[in-house]
Design a protein around this motif. Structure first.
Motif, short mmCIF file in Angstrom:
data_model
loop_
_atom_site.label_atom_id
_atom_site.label_comp_id
_atom_site.label_asym_id
_atom_site.label_seq_id
_atom_site.Cartn_x
_atom_site.Cartn_y
_atom_site.Cartn_z
N GLU A 18 64.27 -108.54 61.78
CA GLU A 18 63.85 -109.62 62.67
C GLU A 18 64.10 -109.26 64.13
O GLU A 18 63.35 -109.69 65.02
N HIS A 19 65.11 -108.42 64.38
CA HIS A 19 65.35 -107.98 65.75
C HIS A 19 64.12 -107.23 66.29
O HIS A 19 63.67 -107.48 67.42
N ASN A 67 61.07 -107.56 65.14
CA ASN A 67 59.99 -108.54 65.25
C ASN A 67 60.07 -109.29 66.58
O ASN A 67 59.06 -109.47 67.27
N VAL A 68 61.26 -109.73 66.94
CA VAL A 68 61.46 -110.47 68.19
C VAL A 68 61.14 -109.59 69.39
O VAL A 68 60.52 -110.05 70.36
N SER A 112 57.60 -109.33 70.88
CA SER A 112 57.19 -110.35 71.85
C SER A 112 57.91 -110.20 73.18
O SER A 112 57.36 -110.51 74.24
N LYS A 160 62.50 -110.32 57.23
CA LYS A 160 63.76 -110.56 57.91
C LYS A 160 64.95 -109.99 57.15
O LYS A 160 66.00 -109.76 57.75
N ASN A 205 69.65 -112.25 70.93
CA ASN A 205 69.32 -113.11 69.80
C ASN A 205 70.53 -114.00 69.53
O ASN A 205 71.67 -113.55 69.59
N ASP A 237 72.03 -108.39 69.43
CA ASP A 237 71.71 -109.17 68.23
C ASP A 237 72.87 -110.09 67.86
O ASP A 237 73.47 -109.96 66.80
#
Length: 253
Positions: A79-80, A82-83, A86, A182, A71, A43
């Motif tokens: 958000e980590h 969330n990413v 995907s 986030k 990231n 991150d």
């Protein structure tokens, strides 16, 4: 019913843990289960963590599929995750912190516990073992049995004691509710609350993670005032997130 081994993503989340991540990654590579996806995810570290993750991924020889990613810039824990939804492909996602150590049977036993619920549970956890900064193991850290929380009312009355570093969760837990904010300080109770609202949670009654004391809560050194302010604000948000209903009642008494 016998289930085939599911697609599993073991997420090794790293942030400025260059001096500790080798053991975390080695424990991920050593999982004694059918082949899984292992994502070494940095991150936005500033201490060379990502370069080391790339080296370890390139040197790996074994059955698992290994990906190193980063990231840029640092996005924070919410958000980590969330990413990573995907970036990963697993039906079940296992969390591994970059300074902790997973036992070799961790993934296999988490999957077995999930199978025992016919894969209805959305959060599978375990106990942990206290690991000090010198690498010595101490007492077992026992988490609450999430099966005892049957609904939102139970959670509102008393939050279960859980540690996100021992969690595995289903992809549907994230797709059903959508991305996390986030700005969140911790994902632990968010995941737990979501699971209680959806398919519930269970634990493996064994310590499957060597949980390093302090982690990201330890006082770091700072290169400038902006970094110190950013860390201080993040820690304040974490303290607020840890306040439960019983704490509020005590404050208002």
């Amino acid at each position: 019913m016998d289930f085939p081994f599911p697609t599993v993503s073991l997420l090794v989340l790293v942030y400025n843990q260059r001096d500790l991540l080798d053991l975390a990654v080695a424990s991920a590579f050593a999982q004694d289960c059918p082949p899984i996806e292992i994502i070494l995810s940095d991150d936005g570290s500033s201490d060379g963590s990502f370069a080391r993750l790339q080296e370890l991924a390139a040197a790996y020889v074994g059955p698992h599929r290994v990906i190193a990613r980063q990231n840029q810039p640092n996005v924070g824990i919410g958000e980590h995750y969330n990413v990573l939804m995907s970036a990963s492909s697993g039906e079940l996602l296992v969390t591994a912190a970059g300074d902790d150590i997973s036992t070799p049977d961790r993934v296999r036993r988490l999957v077995a516990a999930w199978d025992a619920t016919e894969r209805r549970a959305d959060l599978i956890s375990s106990h942990l073992i206290d690991l000090d900064h010198e690498g010595q193991l101490h007492d077992v850290i026992r988490v609450d049995d999430l099966a005892l929380w049957q609904g939102v009312e139970d959670w509102a009355l008393k939050r279960p004691y859980i540690v996100g570093a021992s969690h595995a969760f289903t992809r549907r837990l994230m797709t059903h509710f959508g991305p996390m904010m986030k700005t969140i300080a911790y994902e632990d109770q968010i995941m737990t609350f979501r699971a209680i609202c959806l398919g519930g949670g269970v634990i493996v009654d064994a310590p499957l993670v060597h949980y390093r004391r302090g982690g990201t809560s330890r006082l770091p050194t700072f290169d400038n005032t902006a970094d110190m302010e950013h860390w201080t604000l993040r820690q304040s948000n974490r303290l607020m997130a840890e306040i439960g209903p019983e704490d509020l009642r005590n404050l208002c008494a």
